[in-house]
Write an enzyme that holds these catalytic residues in place. Structure first.
Site, PDB file in Angstrom:
ATOM      1  N   ASN A  13       4.611   6.805  11.241  1.00  0.00           N
ATOM      2  CA  ASN A  13       4.794   5.374  10.973  1.00  0.00           C
ATOM      3  C   ASN A  13       6.134   5.228  10.259  1.00  0.00           C
ATOM      4  O   ASN A  13       6.239   5.512   9.074  1.00  0.00           O
ATOM      5  CB  ASN A  13       3.657   4.851  10.088  1.00  0.00           C
ATOM      6  CG  ASN A  13       3.901   3.415   9.647  1.00  0.00           C
ATOM      7  OD1 ASN A  13       4.675   2.684  10.275  1.00  0.00           O
ATOM      8  ND2 ASN A  13       3.261   3.002   8.556  1.00  0.00           N
ATOM      9  N   TRP A  14       7.117   4.816  11.023  1.00  0.00           N
ATOM     10  CA  TRP A  14       8.478   4.749  10.457  1.00  0.00           C
ATOM     11  C   TRP A  14       8.656   3.578   9.492  1.00  0.00           C
ATOM     12  O   TRP A  14       9.667   3.496   8.803  1.00  0.00           O
ATOM     13  CB  TRP A  14       9.503   4.621  11.588  1.00  0.00           C
ATOM     14  CG  TRP A  14       9.707   5.849  12.410  1.00  0.00           C
ATOM     15  CD1 TRP A  14       8.966   7.001  12.399  1.00  0.00           C
ATOM     16  CD2 TRP A  14      10.736   6.054  13.388  1.00  0.00           C
ATOM     17  NE1 TRP A  14       9.469   7.902  13.298  1.00  0.00           N
ATOM     18  CE2 TRP A  14      10.550   7.340  13.919  1.00  0.00           C
ATOM     19  CE3 TRP A  14      11.784   5.259  13.875  1.00  0.00           C
ATOM     20  CZ2 TRP A  14      11.392   7.871  14.915  1.00  0.00           C
ATOM     21  CZ3 TRP A  14      12.617   5.773  14.856  1.00  0.00           C
ATOM     22  CH2 TRP A  14      12.418   7.071  15.366  1.00  0.00           C
ATOM     23  N   LYS A  15       7.710   2.644   9.494  1.00  0.00           N
ATOM     24  CA  LYS A  15       7.817   1.428   8.663  1.00  0.00           C
ATOM     25  C   LYS A  15       9.149   0.713   8.983  1.00  0.00           C
ATOM     26  O   LYS A  15       9.611   0.780  10.121  1.00  0.00           O
ATOM     27  CB  LYS A  15       7.697   1.766   7.179  1.00  0.00           C
ATOM     28  CG  LYS A  15       6.520   2.694   6.882  1.00  0.00           C
ATOM     29  CD  LYS A  15       6.184   2.775   5.427  1.00  0.00           C
ATOM     30  CE  LYS A  15       5.188   3.889   5.212  1.00  0.00           C
ATOM     31  NZ  LYS A  15       4.381   3.721   4.028  1.00  0.00           N
ATOM     32  N   HIS A  98      -2.489  -1.897   8.763  1.00  0.00           N
ATOM     33  CA  HIS A  98      -1.901  -1.007   7.751  1.00  0.00           C
ATOM     34  C   HIS A  98      -2.010  -1.682   6.378  1.00  0.00           C
ATOM     35  O   HIS A  98      -1.889  -2.899   6.262  1.00  0.00           O
ATOM     36  CB  HIS A  98      -0.432  -0.712   8.097  1.00  0.00           C
ATOM     37  CG  HIS A  98       0.129   0.387   7.258  1.00  0.00           C
ATOM     38  ND1 HIS A  98       0.611   0.174   5.993  1.00  0.00           N
ATOM     39  CD2 HIS A  98       0.250   1.717   7.491  1.00  0.00           C
ATOM     40  CE1 HIS A  98       1.023   1.322   5.481  1.00  0.00           C
ATOM     41  NE2 HIS A  98       0.804   2.277   6.369  1.00  0.00           N
ATOM     42  N   GLU A 100      -0.009  -1.973   4.033  1.00  0.00           N
ATOM     43  CA  GLU A 100       1.154  -2.782   3.634  1.00  0.00           C
ATOM     44  C   GLU A 100       1.073  -4.173   4.261  1.00  0.00           C
ATOM     45  O   GLU A 100       1.511  -5.157   3.682  1.00  0.00           O
ATOM     46  CB  GLU A 100       2.456  -2.053   4.007  1.00  0.00           C
ATOM     47  CG  GLU A 100       2.700  -0.877   3.065  1.00  0.00           C
ATOM     48  CD  GLU A 100       3.501   0.259   3.640  1.00  0.00           C
ATOM     49  OE1 GLU A 100       4.178   0.087   4.667  1.00  0.00           O
ATOM     50  OE2 GLU A 100       3.427   1.363   3.054  1.00  0.00           O
ATOM     51  N   GLU A 170      -6.684   5.782   5.307  1.00  0.00           N
ATOM     52  CA  GLU A 170      -5.509   5.824   4.434  1.00  0.00           C
ATOM     53  C   GLU A 170      -5.849   5.264   3.052  1.00  0.00           C
ATOM     54  O   GLU A 170      -5.821   4.040   2.852  1.00  0.00           O
ATOM     55  CB  GLU A 170      -4.378   4.996   5.041  1.00  0.00           C
ATOM     56  CG  GLU A 170      -3.892   5.516   6.377  1.00  0.00           C
ATOM     57  CD  GLU A 170      -2.419   5.235   6.574  1.00  0.00           C
ATOM     58  OE1 GLU A 170      -1.679   6.183   6.849  1.00  0.00           O
ATOM     59  OE2 GLU A 170      -1.995   4.073   6.427  1.00  0.00           O
ATOM     60  N   GLY A 176       2.706   6.692   0.248  1.00  0.00           N
ATOM     61  CA  GLY A 176       4.071   6.622  -0.294  1.00  0.00           C
ATOM     62  C   GLY A 176       4.164   6.978  -1.766  1.00  0.00           C
ATOM     63  O   GLY A 176       5.185   6.733  -2.404  1.00  0.00           O
ATOM     64  N   SER A 216       0.678  10.389   2.128  1.00  0.00           N
ATOM     65  CA  SER A 216       1.504  11.495   1.622  1.00  0.00           C
ATOM     66  C   SER A 216       1.188  12.826   2.291  1.00  0.00           C
ATOM     67  O   SER A 216       1.276  13.888   1.656  1.00  0.00           O
ATOM     68  CB  SER A 216       1.400  11.601   0.094  1.00  0.00           C
ATOM     69  OG  SER A 216       1.832  10.393  -0.509  1.00  0.00           O
ATOM     70  N   GLY A 237       3.880   8.649   7.068  1.00  0.00           N
ATOM     71  CA  GLY A 237       4.961   7.721   6.734  1.00  0.00           C
ATOM     72  C   GLY A 237       6.239   8.477   6.429  1.00  0.00           C
ATOM     73  O   GLY A 237       6.973   8.896   7.330  1.00  0.00           O
ATOM     74  N   GLY A 238       6.492   8.696   5.160  1.00  0.00           N
ATOM     75  CA  GLY A 238       7.754   9.301   4.710  1.00  0.00           C
ATOM     76  C   GLY A 238       8.164  10.551   5.477  1.00  0.00           C
ATOM     77  O   GLY A 238       9.316  10.684   5.889  1.00  0.00           O
TER      78      GLY A 238
END
Ligand code: PEP
Length: 255
Positions: A13-15, A98, A100, A170, A176, A216, A237-238
């Protein structure tokens, strides 16, 4: 992972990261690194990068996903993108719900459900995100909350369409933050999700469902998380923004 029963999938997930130029560089670096993967590999990129990603991944084992879609087919919804706009471009996956989106953009369980139905009806595979906030875990309501999110999100989704659903567990406190759920915590909640799906559908459907962990996950902790029977992959993500890190997680899921 239980590869006898279901498919392992690692999705990035590149956001809101990467321009088209950066997308090209990252995908070109990733293609040779994941070409022998024994799991599904998906990159969920910003809307503006979808066409670039779809074109670059043609003929490879990397699938492309978006990070959201609207539930209406068309109309006066300024700034939104419909499910069929994605499929027409060659996009195959979409992340829905998600945390966010839930935290910053007013997404609710009810709108998640509408988006899930619109997306599967259009032929997309949905990565449906559920997960508790830290306060929920501290109050001991994680299992109930995640079961409720799952139940509402899947309302009206037929057993046939369930094959187009992946659920990503999640925990919001792990996204994150560098704080990962322990492998046992992750497995426990993934098992709750599977039991919820079994109650809604049946054991065969629940056994076949891919349930990812996200929060994470990285090259260092992926193998342990993925060693658990109910953790069938990861939403990353990251660590998906660096090809070697993402490829290392794909490798851990390929064992
Ligand atoms: C995510 O965005 O879904 C996620 C899990 O992020 P991170 O891996 O950075 O925690």
């Amino acid at each position: 992972m239980n590869k006898q029963l279901r498919k392992a999938v690692i999705a990035g997930n590149w956001k809101m990261n990467n321009t088209r130029f950066e997308t090209k560089a990252l995908i070109e670096e990733l293609i040779p690194k994941v070409k022998d993967a024994d799991c599904g590999v998906v990159v969920c990129v910003p809307f503006t990068d979808l066409e670039t990603a779809v074109n670059l991944t043609k003929g490879t084992n990397i699938k492309v996903g978006a990070q959201n879609c609207h539930f209406e087919a068309k109309g006066a919804f300024t700034g939104e993108i419909s499910a069929s706009m994605l499929t027409e471009m060659g996009v195959e996956y979409v992340v829905i719900g998600h945390s966010e989106r839930r935290q910053y953009f007013g997404e609710t369980d009810a709108t998640v459900n509408k988006r899930v139905k619109a997306a599967v009806d259009a032929g997309l595979t949905v990565i449906l995100c559920v997960g508790e906030m830290l306060v929920d875990r501290e109050n001991g309501v994680t299992d109930e909350l995640v079961a409720m999110q799952t139940k509402i999100a899947l309302g009206g989704v037929s057993k046939e369409k369930l094959s187009q659903i992946i659920i990503a567990y999640e925990p919001v406190w792990a996204i994150g933050t560098g704080k990962t759920a322990t492998a046992d915590q992750a497995n426990e909640v993934c098992a709750v999700i599977r039991a919820t799906v079994e109650k809604l559908y049946d054991k065969v459907a629940a056994d076949a469902l891919t349930i990812q962990y996200g929060g994470s996950m990285n090259a260092g902790n992926a193998a342990e998380l993925l060693s658990k029977p109910d953790v069938d992959g990861g939403l990353i993500g990251g660590a998906s923004l660096k090809a070697p890190d993402f490829a290392a997680i794909v490798e851990a899921a390929s064992k």
